[in-house]
Design a protein around this motif. Structure first.
Motif, PDB file in Angstrom:
ATOM      1  N   VAL A 164     127.180  25.779 -36.167  1.00 48.71           N
ATOM      2  CA  VAL A 164     127.725  27.001 -36.769  1.00 48.71           C
ATOM      3  C   VAL A 164     126.584  27.853 -37.301  1.00 48.71           C
ATOM      4  O   VAL A 164     125.670  27.346 -37.964  1.00 48.71           O
ATOM      5  CB  VAL A 164     128.711  26.656 -37.907  1.00 48.71           C
ATOM      6  N   LEU A 165     126.656  29.139 -37.021  1.00 47.44           N
ATOM      7  CA  LEU A 165     125.685  30.109 -37.533  1.00 47.44           C
ATOM      8  C   LEU A 165     126.347  30.945 -38.618  1.00 47.44           C
ATOM      9  O   LEU A 165     127.462  31.452 -38.434  1.00 47.44           O
ATOM     10  CB  LEU A 165     125.207  31.031 -36.405  1.00 47.44           C
ATOM     11  N   VAL A 166     125.653  31.105 -39.753  1.00 44.04           N
ATOM     12  CA  VAL A 166     126.132  31.953 -40.837  1.00 44.04           C
ATOM     13  C   VAL A 166     125.066  33.009 -41.115  1.00 44.04           C
ATOM     14  O   VAL A 166     124.034  32.709 -41.726  1.00 44.04           O
ATOM     15  CB  VAL A 166     126.431  31.156 -42.118  1.00 44.04           C
ATOM     16  N   PRO A 167     125.291  34.242 -40.665  1.00 42.00           N
ATOM     17  CA  PRO A 167     124.359  35.317 -41.003  1.00 42.00           C
ATOM     18  C   PRO A 167     124.512  35.681 -42.482  1.00 42.00           C
ATOM     19  O   PRO A 167     125.629  35.899 -42.958  1.00 42.00           O
ATOM     20  CB  PRO A 167     124.808  36.479 -40.113  1.00 42.00           C
ATOM     21  N   ARG A 186     126.198  20.736 -37.559  1.00 41.93           N
ATOM     22  CA  ARG A 186     124.925  21.442 -37.729  1.00 41.93           C
ATOM     23  C   ARG A 186     125.215  22.865 -38.194  1.00 41.93           C
ATOM     24  O   ARG A 186     126.075  23.551 -37.624  1.00 41.93           O
ATOM     25  CB  ARG A 186     124.199  21.437 -36.386  1.00 41.93           C
ATOM     26  N   LEU A 187     124.488  23.325 -39.217  1.00 39.19           N
ATOM     27  CA  LEU A 187     124.721  24.642 -39.798  1.00 39.19           C
ATOM     28  C   LEU A 187     123.394  25.361 -39.954  1.00 39.19           C
ATOM     29  O   LEU A 187     122.436  24.798 -40.496  1.00 39.19           O
ATOM     30  CB  LEU A 187     125.398  24.492 -41.155  1.00 39.19           C
ATOM     31  N   THR A 188     123.340  26.591 -39.456  1.00 38.06           N
ATOM     32  CA  THR A 188     122.138  27.410 -39.575  1.00 38.06           C
ATOM     33  C   THR A 188     122.484  28.707 -40.281  1.00 38.06           C
ATOM     34  O   THR A 188     123.481  29.342 -39.944  1.00 38.06           O
ATOM     35  CB  THR A 188     121.545  27.741 -38.190  1.00 38.06           C
ATOM     36  N   VAL A 189     121.664  29.079 -41.266  1.00 35.92           N
ATOM     37  CA  VAL A 189     121.813  30.392 -41.891  1.00 35.92           C
ATOM     38  C   VAL A 189     120.711  31.289 -41.342  1.00 35.92           C
ATOM     39  O   VAL A 189     119.579  30.860 -41.125  1.00 35.92           O
ATOM     40  CB  VAL A 189     121.781  30.342 -43.434  1.00 35.92           C
ATOM     41  N   LEU A 190     121.089  32.530 -41.111  1.00 36.32           N
ATOM     42  CA  LEU A 190     120.185  33.516 -40.516  1.00 36.32           C
ATOM     43  C   LEU A 190     120.193  34.775 -41.358  1.00 36.32           C
ATOM     44  O   LEU A 190     121.255  35.299 -41.683  1.00 36.32           O
ATOM     45  CB  LEU A 190     120.652  33.845 -39.090  1.00 36.32           C
ATOM     46  N   ASN A 191     119.001  35.257 -41.700  1.00 35.74           N
ATOM     47  CA  ASN A 191     118.883  36.569 -42.325  1.00 35.74           C
ATOM     48  C   ASN A 191     118.124  37.446 -41.357  1.00 35.74           C
ATOM     49  O   ASN A 191     117.122  37.016 -40.778  1.00 35.74           O
ATOM     50  CB  ASN A 191     118.140  36.491 -43.666  1.00 35.74           C
ATOM     51  N   VAL A 192     118.607  38.658 -41.171  1.00 34.33           N
ATOM     52  CA  VAL A 192     117.959  39.597 -40.268  1.00 34.33           C
ATOM     53  C   VAL A 192     117.314  40.705 -41.098  1.00 34.33           C
ATOM     54  O   VAL A 192     118.009  41.410 -41.837  1.00 34.33           O
ATOM     55  CB  VAL A 192     118.949  40.202 -39.255  1.00 34.33           C
ATOM     56  N   VAL A 193     116.004  40.803 -40.972  1.00 35.86           N
ATOM     57  CA  VAL A 193     115.272  41.892 -41.620  1.00 35.86           C
ATOM     58  C   VAL A 193     115.405  43.096 -40.710  1.00 35.86           C
ATOM     59  O   VAL A 193     114.991  43.060 -39.550  1.00 35.86           O
ATOM     60  CB  VAL A 193     113.787  41.527 -41.816  1.00 35.86           C
ATOM     61  N   ALA A 205     120.450  40.917 -33.255  1.00 44.06           N
ATOM     62  CA  ALA A 205     119.718  39.698 -33.602  1.00 44.06           C
ATOM     63  C   ALA A 205     120.658  38.501 -33.717  1.00 44.06           C
ATOM     64  O   ALA A 205     120.329  37.395 -33.285  1.00 44.06           O
ATOM     65  CB  ALA A 205     118.944  39.899 -34.903  1.00 44.06           C
ATOM     66  N   ILE A 206     121.835  38.714 -34.298  1.00 42.70           N
ATOM     67  CA  ILE A 206     122.820  37.636 -34.412  1.00 42.70           C
ATOM     68  C   ILE A 206     123.262  37.184 -33.022  1.00 42.70           C
ATOM     69  O   ILE A 206     123.286  35.983 -32.721  1.00 42.70           O
ATOM     70  CB  ILE A 206     124.025  38.078 -35.261  1.00 42.70           C
ATOM     71  N   LEU A 207     123.598  38.138 -32.173  1.00 41.19           N
ATOM     72  CA  LEU A 207     124.053  37.799 -30.822  1.00 41.19           C
ATOM     73  C   LEU A 207     122.951  37.109 -30.020  1.00 41.19           C
ATOM     74  O   LEU A 207     123.215  36.139 -29.288  1.00 41.19           O
ATOM     75  CB  LEU A 207     124.551  39.055 -30.111  1.00 41.19           C
ATOM     76  N   ASP A 208     121.719  37.569 -30.153  1.00 42.48           N
ATOM     77  CA  ASP A 208     120.594  36.925 -29.463  1.00 42.48           C
ATOM     78  C   ASP A 208     120.398  35.498 -29.966  1.00 42.48           C
ATOM     79  O   ASP A 208     120.125  34.587 -29.177  1.00 42.48           O
ATOM     80  CB  ASP A 208     119.302  37.721 -29.663  1.00 42.48           C
ATOM     81  N   TYR A 209     120.552  35.306 -31.276  1.00 42.52           N
ATOM     82  CA  TYR A 209     120.386  33.970 -31.848  1.00 42.52           C
ATOM     83  C   TYR A 209     121.471  33.027 -31.333  1.00 42.52           C
ATOM     84  O   TYR A 209     121.188  31.869 -31.008  1.00 42.52           O
ATOM     85  CB  TYR A 209     120.403  34.040 -33.379  1.00 42.52           C
ATOM     86  N   VAL A 210     122.682  33.531 -31.236  1.00 47.11           N
ATOM     87  CA  VAL A 210     123.786  32.729 -30.687  1.00 47.11           C
ATOM     88  C   VAL A 210     123.431  32.254 -29.282  1.00 47.11           C
ATOM     89  O   VAL A 210     123.572  31.074 -28.960  1.00 47.11           O
ATOM     90  CB  VAL A 210     125.104  33.540 -30.689  1.00 47.11           C
ATOM     91  N   ALA A 244     129.845  43.134 -38.278  1.00 43.85           N
ATOM     92  CA  ALA A 244     130.889  42.150 -37.952  1.00 43.85           C
ATOM     93  C   ALA A 244     131.704  42.606 -36.748  1.00 43.85           C
ATOM     94  O   ALA A 244     132.024  41.802 -35.869  1.00 43.85           O
ATOM     95  CB  ALA A 244     131.794  41.910 -39.150  1.00 43.85           C
ATOM     96  N   THR A 245     132.038  43.874 -36.694  1.00 41.33           N
ATOM     97  CA  THR A 245     132.809  44.398 -35.564  1.00 41.33           C
ATOM     98  C   THR A 245     132.050  44.202 -34.257  1.00 41.33           C
ATOM     99  O   THR A 245     132.622  43.766 -33.253  1.00 41.33           O
ATOM    100  CB  THR A 245     133.132  45.889 -35.765  1.00 41.33           C
ATOM    101  N   SER A 246     130.768  44.489 -34.274  1.00 45.01           N
ATOM    102  CA  SER A 246     129.963  44.326 -33.069  1.00 45.01           C
ATOM    103  C   SER A 246     129.861  42.862 -32.660  1.00 45.01           C
ATOM    104  O   SER A 246     129.978  42.524 -31.476  1.00 45.01           O
ATOM    105  CB  SER A 246     128.565  44.903 -33.304  1.00 45.01           C
ATOM    106  N   VAL A 247     129.651  41.971 -33.626  1.00 43.44           N
ATOM    107  CA  VAL A 247     129.543  40.544 -33.311  1.00 43.44           C
ATOM    108  C   VAL A 247     130.876  40.023 -32.781  1.00 43.44           C
ATOM    109  O   VAL A 247     130.912  39.326 -31.767  1.00 43.44           O
ATOM    110  CB  VAL A 247     129.054  39.739 -34.529  1.00 43.44           C
ATOM    111  N   VAL A 248     131.972  40.364 -33.447  1.00 40.48           N
ATOM    112  CA  VAL A 248     133.293  39.921 -32.978  1.00 40.48           C
ATOM    113  C   VAL A 248     133.551  40.405 -31.554  1.00 40.48           C
ATOM    114  O   VAL A 248     134.047  39.667 -30.708  1.00 40.48           O
ATOM    115  CB  VAL A 248     134.413  40.414 -33.927  1.00 40.48           C
ATOM    116  N   GLY A 249     133.191  41.640 -31.282  1.00 40.00           N
ATOM    117  CA  GLY A 249     133.463  42.225 -29.965  1.00 40.00           C
ATOM    118  C   GLY A 249     132.568  41.733 -28.855  1.00 40.00           C
ATOM    119  O   GLY A 249     132.928  41.834 -27.675  1.00 40.00           O
TER     120      GLY A 249
END
Length: 143
Positions: A6-9, A30-37, A94-99, A128-133
Protein backbone atom coordinates in the motif's frame (compact mmCIF):
# COMPACT_ATOMS: atom_id res chain seq x y z
CA UNK A 1 -7.93 -9.87 -2.71
CA UNK A 2 -6.05 -8.14 0.11
CA UNK A 3 -3.30 -5.77 -1.00
CA UNK A 4 0.35 -6.68 -0.51
CA UNK A 5 1.87 -3.20 -0.89
CA UNK A 6 0.00 0.00 0.00
CA UNK A 7 1.21 3.48 -0.90
CA UNK A 8 0.17 6.49 1.19
CA UNK A 9 1.09 9.85 -0.34
CA UNK A 10 1.62 12.39 2.45
CA UNK A 11 1.71 16.14 2.06
CA UNK A 12 1.51 17.20 5.70
CA UNK A 13 -2.20 18.00 5.56
CA UNK A 14 -4.72 16.70 8.12
CA UNK A 15 -6.52 14.58 5.51
CA UNK A 16 -3.28 12.96 4.39
CA UNK A 17 -2.43 12.25 8.02
CA UNK A 18 -5.88 10.70 8.47
CA UNK A 19 -5.32 8.57 5.36
CA UNK A 20 -2.05 7.33 6.85
CA UNK A 21 -3.75 6.44 10.15
CA UNK A 22 -6.48 4.58 8.23
CA UNK A 23 -3.90 2.66 6.22
CA UNK A 24 -2.03 1.64 9.36
CA UNK A 25 -5.27 0.42 10.89
CA UNK A 26 -6.77 -1.32 7.87
CA UNK A 27 -3.86 -2.96 6.06
CA UNK A 28 -1.45 -5.51 7.47
CA UNK A 29 1.00 -5.53 4.60
CA UNK A 30 3.98 -3.65 3.25
CA UNK A 31 3.31 0.10 3.58
CA UNK A 32 5.18 2.96 1.93
CA UNK A 33 4.67 6.66 2.56
CA UNK A 34 5.59 9.06 -0.21
CA UNK A 35 6.03 12.81 -0.11
CA UNK A 36 6.33 14.65 -3.39
CA UNK A 37 8.32 17.87 -3.44
CA UNK A 38 6.62 20.04 -6.02
CA UNK A 39 9.00 21.82 -8.32
CA UNK A 40 8.24 25.54 -8.23
CA UNK A 41 7.33 26.99 -11.59
CA UNK A 42 10.10 29.29 -12.85
CA UNK A 43 7.50 31.88 -13.85
CA UNK A 44 6.45 32.17 -10.22
CA UNK A 45 10.00 33.11 -9.25
CA UNK A 46 10.46 35.44 -12.20
CA UNK A 47 7.14 37.14 -11.49
CA UNK A 48 8.25 37.99 -7.98
CA UNK A 49 5.74 35.70 -6.27
CA UNK A 50 8.45 33.47 -4.82
CA UNK A 51 12.10 34.01 -4.13
CA UNK A 52 14.26 31.98 -6.50
CA UNK A 53 17.12 29.91 -5.27
CA UNK A 54 18.57 26.91 -3.59
CA UNK A 55 17.33 27.95 -0.15
CA UNK A 56 13.70 27.40 -1.19
CA UNK A 57 14.53 23.97 -2.63
CA UNK A 58 16.38 22.98 0.52
CA UNK A 59 13.49 24.16 2.67
CA UNK A 60 11.01 22.10 0.62
CA UNK A 61 13.23 19.02 0.87
CA UNK A 62 13.61 19.47 4.64
CA UNK A 63 9.82 19.72 5.00
CA UNK A 64 9.40 16.54 2.92
CA UNK A 65 11.91 14.70 5.08
CA UNK A 66 10.08 15.92 8.18
CA UNK A 67 6.72 14.66 6.86
CA UNK A 68 8.04 11.15 6.20
CA UNK A 69 9.97 11.06 9.49
CA UNK A 70 6.79 11.95 11.40
CA UNK A 71 5.03 9.07 9.66
CA UNK A 72 7.88 6.73 10.53
CA UNK A 73 7.68 7.83 14.19
CA UNK A 74 3.90 7.25 14.25
CA UNK A 75 4.35 3.77 12.81
CA UNK A 76 7.16 2.99 15.24
CA UNK A 77 4.84 3.80 18.16
CA UNK A 78 2.69 0.83 17.16
CA UNK A 79 5.67 -1.34 16.20
CA UNK A 80 4.83 -1.17 12.51
CA UNK A 81 7.70 -0.93 10.03
CA UNK A 82 7.10 1.27 7.01
CA UNK A 83 9.11 2.37 4.03
CA UNK A 84 9.49 6.03 3.09
CA UNK A 85 10.25 7.86 -0.12
CA UNK A 86 10.60 11.43 -1.29
CA UNK A 87 10.21 12.27 -4.97
CA UNK A 88 10.24 15.56 -6.88
CA UNK A 89 7.77 16.64 -9.55
CA UNK A 90 4.09 16.97 -10.21
CA UNK A 91 2.34 15.23 -7.29
CA UNK A 92 -0.17 13.20 -9.31
CA UNK A 93 2.41 12.13 -11.89
CA UNK A 94 4.95 11.22 -9.21
CA UNK A 95 2.38 9.12 -7.34
CA UNK A 96 1.33 7.30 -10.51
CA UNK A 97 4.97 6.73 -11.52
CA UNK A 98 5.74 5.36 -8.06
CA UNK A 99 2.79 2.97 -8.29
CA UNK A 100 4.08 1.64 -11.60
CA UNK A 101 7.71 1.34 -10.51
CA UNK A 102 7.26 -0.28 -7.09
CA UNK A 103 4.60 -3.01 -7.34
CA UNK A 104 2.01 -0.97 -5.46
CA UNK A 105 -1.42 -2.59 -5.50
CA UNK A 106 -3.43 -0.07 -3.43
CA UNK A 107 -3.19 3.68 -2.77
CA UNK A 108 -4.71 5.36 0.29
CA UNK A 109 -4.71 9.14 0.15
CA UNK A 110 -6.40 12.21 1.50
CA UNK A 111 -8.74 14.19 -0.70
CA UNK A 112 -8.73 17.94 -0.77
CA UNK A 113 -11.63 20.12 -1.74
CA UNK A 114 -11.27 23.41 -3.50
CA UNK A 115 -13.03 26.03 -5.53
CA UNK A 116 -13.35 24.15 -8.81
CA UNK A 117 -16.11 24.00 -11.36
CA UNK A 118 -16.03 20.23 -11.65
CA UNK A 119 -17.84 18.40 -8.83
CA UNK A 120 -15.27 15.59 -8.59
CA UNK A 121 -12.48 18.09 -8.07
CA UNK A 122 -14.51 19.84 -5.40
CA UNK A 123 -15.10 16.55 -3.64
CA UNK A 124 -11.68 14.96 -3.98
CA UNK A 125 -9.11 17.57 -4.96
CA UNK A 126 -7.13 17.75 -8.16
CA UNK A 127 -4.32 15.36 -7.18
CA UNK A 128 -6.70 12.75 -5.79
CA UNK A 129 -8.97 13.11 -8.81
CA UNK A 130 -6.06 12.55 -11.17
CA UNK A 131 -4.77 9.53 -9.23
CA UNK A 132 -8.25 7.97 -8.99
CA UNK A 133 -8.80 8.49 -12.71
CA UNK A 134 -5.44 7.18 -13.85
CA UNK A 135 -4.14 4.65 -11.34
CA UNK A 136 -4.07 1.03 -12.49
CA UNK A 137 -4.80 -0.03 -8.87
CA UNK A 138 -7.48 0.52 -6.26
CA UNK A 139 -7.41 3.99 -4.70
CA UNK A 140 -9.06 4.78 -1.38
CA UNK A 141 -9.67 8.48 -0.77
CA UNK A 142 -10.10 9.57 2.83
CA UNK A 143 -12.30 12.62 3.39
Amino acid sequence: MAPTHVLVPLDGSPLADEAFSEALELFDCRLTVLNVVTAIDTAMSEGGILEPGEERRESARERADQVVEQAKAQATEIDRPIETAVETGDPAEAILDYVDAHDIDHVVMGGHGGERSDIARRLLGTVATSVVGNAPVTVTVVR
